[in-house]
Design an enzyme around this catalytic site. Structure first.
Site, PDB file in Angstrom:
ATOM      1  N   PHE A 105      -1.446  16.210   4.593  1.00 30.68           N
ATOM      2  CA  PHE A 105      -1.807  15.580   3.330  1.00 30.68           C
ATOM      3  C   PHE A 105      -0.629  15.661   2.363  1.00 30.68           C
ATOM      4  CE2 PHE A 105      -3.936  14.652  -0.628  1.00 30.68           C
ATOM      5  CZ  PHE A 105      -4.749  13.598  -0.233  1.00 30.68           C
TER       6      PHE A 105
ATOM      7  N   ASP B 286      -3.655   5.188   6.574  1.00 29.06           N
ATOM      8  CA  ASP B 286      -4.148   6.433   7.167  1.00 29.06           C
ATOM      9  C   ASP B 286      -5.195   6.068   8.229  1.00 29.06           C
ATOM     10  OD1 ASP B 286      -4.531   9.237   7.356  1.00 29.06           O
ATOM     11  OD2 ASP B 286      -6.114   9.214   5.862  1.00 29.06           O
TER      12      ASP B 286
ATOM     13  N   ARG C 138       0.786  12.693  -8.935  1.00 27.91           N
ATOM     14  CA  ARG C 138       1.329  11.341  -8.739  1.00 27.91           C
ATOM     15  C   ARG C 138       2.757  11.219  -9.264  1.00 27.91           C
ATOM     16  NH1 ARG C 138      -2.833   7.900  -7.086  1.00 27.91           N
ATOM     17  NH2 ARG C 138      -4.871   8.241  -8.000  1.00 27.91           N
TER      18      ARG C 138
ATOM     19  N   GLU D  94       0.843  -1.203   0.000  1.00 27.27           N
ATOM     20  CA  GLU D  94       0.000   0.000   0.000  1.00 27.27           C
ATOM     21  C   GLU D  94       0.876   1.249   0.000  1.00 27.27           C
ATOM     22  OE1 GLU D  94      -2.516   1.679  -0.452  1.00 27.27           O
ATOM     23  OE2 GLU D  94      -4.292   1.082   0.669  1.00 27.27           O
ATOM     24  N   ASP D  95       0.306   2.337  -0.488  1.00 29.40           N
ATOM     25  CA  ASP D  95       1.044   3.603  -0.477  1.00 29.40           C
ATOM     26  C   ASP D  95       1.042   4.221   0.922  1.00 29.40           C
ATOM     27  OD1 ASP D  95      -1.700   4.117  -0.569  1.00 29.40           O
ATOM     28  OD2 ASP D  95      -1.559   5.715  -2.064  1.00 29.40           O
TER      29      ASP D  95
HETATM   30  P1  IMP Z   1      -7.274   4.824   4.696  1.00 31.23           P
HETATM   31  O1  IMP Z   1      -8.352   3.887   4.228  1.00 31.23           O
HETATM   32  O2  IMP Z   1      -7.823   6.035   5.398  1.00 31.23           O
HETATM   33  O3  IMP Z   1      -6.177   4.156   5.477  1.00 31.23           O
HETATM   34  O4  IMP Z   1      -6.678   5.495   3.405  1.00 31.23           O
HETATM   35  C1  IMP Z   1      -5.866   4.860   2.532  1.00 31.23           C
HETATM   36  C2  IMP Z   1      -5.893   5.595   1.203  1.00 31.23           C
HETATM   37  O5  IMP Z   1      -6.210   6.978   1.353  1.00 31.23           O
HETATM   38  C3  IMP Z   1      -4.534   5.567   0.576  1.00 31.23           C
HETATM   39  O6  IMP Z   1      -4.363   4.394  -0.204  1.00 31.23           O
HETATM   40  C4  IMP Z   1      -4.531   6.844  -0.240  1.00 31.23           C
HETATM   41  O7  IMP Z   1      -5.064   6.616  -1.516  1.00 31.23           O
HETATM   42  C5  IMP Z   1      -5.427   7.792   0.511  1.00 31.23           C
HETATM   43  N1  IMP Z   1      -4.651   8.759   1.353  1.00 31.23           N
HETATM   44  C6  IMP Z   1      -4.608   8.831   2.703  1.00 31.23           C
HETATM   45  N2  IMP Z   1      -3.811   9.825   3.121  1.00 31.23           N
HETATM   46  C7  IMP Z   1      -3.326  10.399   2.001  1.00 31.23           C
HETATM   47  C8  IMP Z   1      -2.404  11.486   1.775  1.00 31.23           C
HETATM   48  O8  IMP Z   1      -1.858  12.147   2.679  1.00 31.23           O
HETATM   49  N3  IMP Z   1      -2.153  11.780   0.473  1.00 31.23           N
HETATM   50  C9  IMP Z   1      -2.709  11.092  -0.580  1.00 31.23           C
HETATM   51  N4  IMP Z   1      -3.550  10.064  -0.414  1.00 31.23           N
HETATM   52  C10 IMP Z   1      -3.860   9.716   0.871  1.00 31.23           C
HETATM   53 MG    MG Z   2      -5.850   8.582  -3.631  1.00 28.23          MG
END
Ligand code: IMP
Ligand code: MG
Length: 179
Positions: free
Chosen positions: A151, A102, A164, A98-99
């Site tokens: 962010f 969050d 990106r 995963e990137d």
């Molecule tokens: P989660 O489900 O809240 O853990 O979010 C995961 C997804 O939210 C990641 O795969 C990203 O696509 C997006 N995301 C969360 N934080 C950021 C950020 O700071 N920048 C860009 N994308 C984010």
């Molecule tokens: Mg995204």
């Protein structure tokens, strides 16, 4: 630096060094095994390309896509699979890439769905981790960097599908997303 970026959080060099270390660690941990590496599109595409080339093991690669933030910066909590993995994972050692971790909503849901397919093991490798923001009880086995609650964009991560292709990870200026 891009005009919409407030500051560079992780330089190209820092990213490359750390991804190399993660690859070495994964190579050691899975020694003698084949790994099914799967990543969640689209944010992890650059990390996936660099990480897999740093893993010195026989691997397969696969991809899936889930619904994400749309054009906002806050997770909805609702996750939907837009594209599933192409191959079965039953009996495989699955490494989910995963990137960013969050709120944890995305991975919490995905791990649940994938576990039901009976892989031999599941581990998570995330480039970035924002532990302060966690809403679900989930943590990664491999973390590139823990970052503060800001962010960020670049190295695959977007805001509204932009940025990106920045080669570094930068903090987006809040005025860009009306923050
Ligand atoms: P989660 O489900 O809240 O853990 O979010 C995961 C997804 O939210 C990641 O795969 C990203 O696509 C997006 N995301 C969360 N934080 C950021 C950020 O700071 N920048 C860009 N994308 C984010
Ligand atoms: Mg995204």
């Amino acid at each position: 630096m891009h005009q919409d970026v407030e500051r560079v959080l992780l330089s190209q060099q820092a990213l490359s060094d750390r991804v190399g270390e993660l690859g070495e660690q994964i190579t050691r941990d899975y020694a003698g095994r084949q790994v099914a590496v799967a990543s969640v599109l689209r944010g992890s595409y650059i990390f996936m390309a660099d990480l897999t080339r740093a893993i010195q093991l026989p691997i397969t690669v696969d991809f899936m896509a889930v619904s994400s933030y749309g054009s906002g910066t806050v997770s909805s909590g609702q996750v939907e699979i837009k594209k599933d993995l192409s191959d079965p994972i039953e009996g495989k050692d699955l490494l989910l890439v995963e990137d960013i971790l969050d709120s944890g909503n995305t991975l919490y849901y995905l791990v649940d769905v994938l576990r039901a397919r009976k892989p031999a093991s599941i581990r998570i490798c995330t480039l970035l981790d924002k532990p302060e923001r966690r809403a679900k009880p989930i943590q990664a086995d491999y973390v590139g960097f823990q970052i503060p609650d800001a962010f960020v964009v670049g190295y695959g991560l977007d805001y509204d599908e932009r940025y990106r292709n920045l080669p570094y990870i930068g903090v987006l200026k809040p005025e860009v997303y009306g923050g």
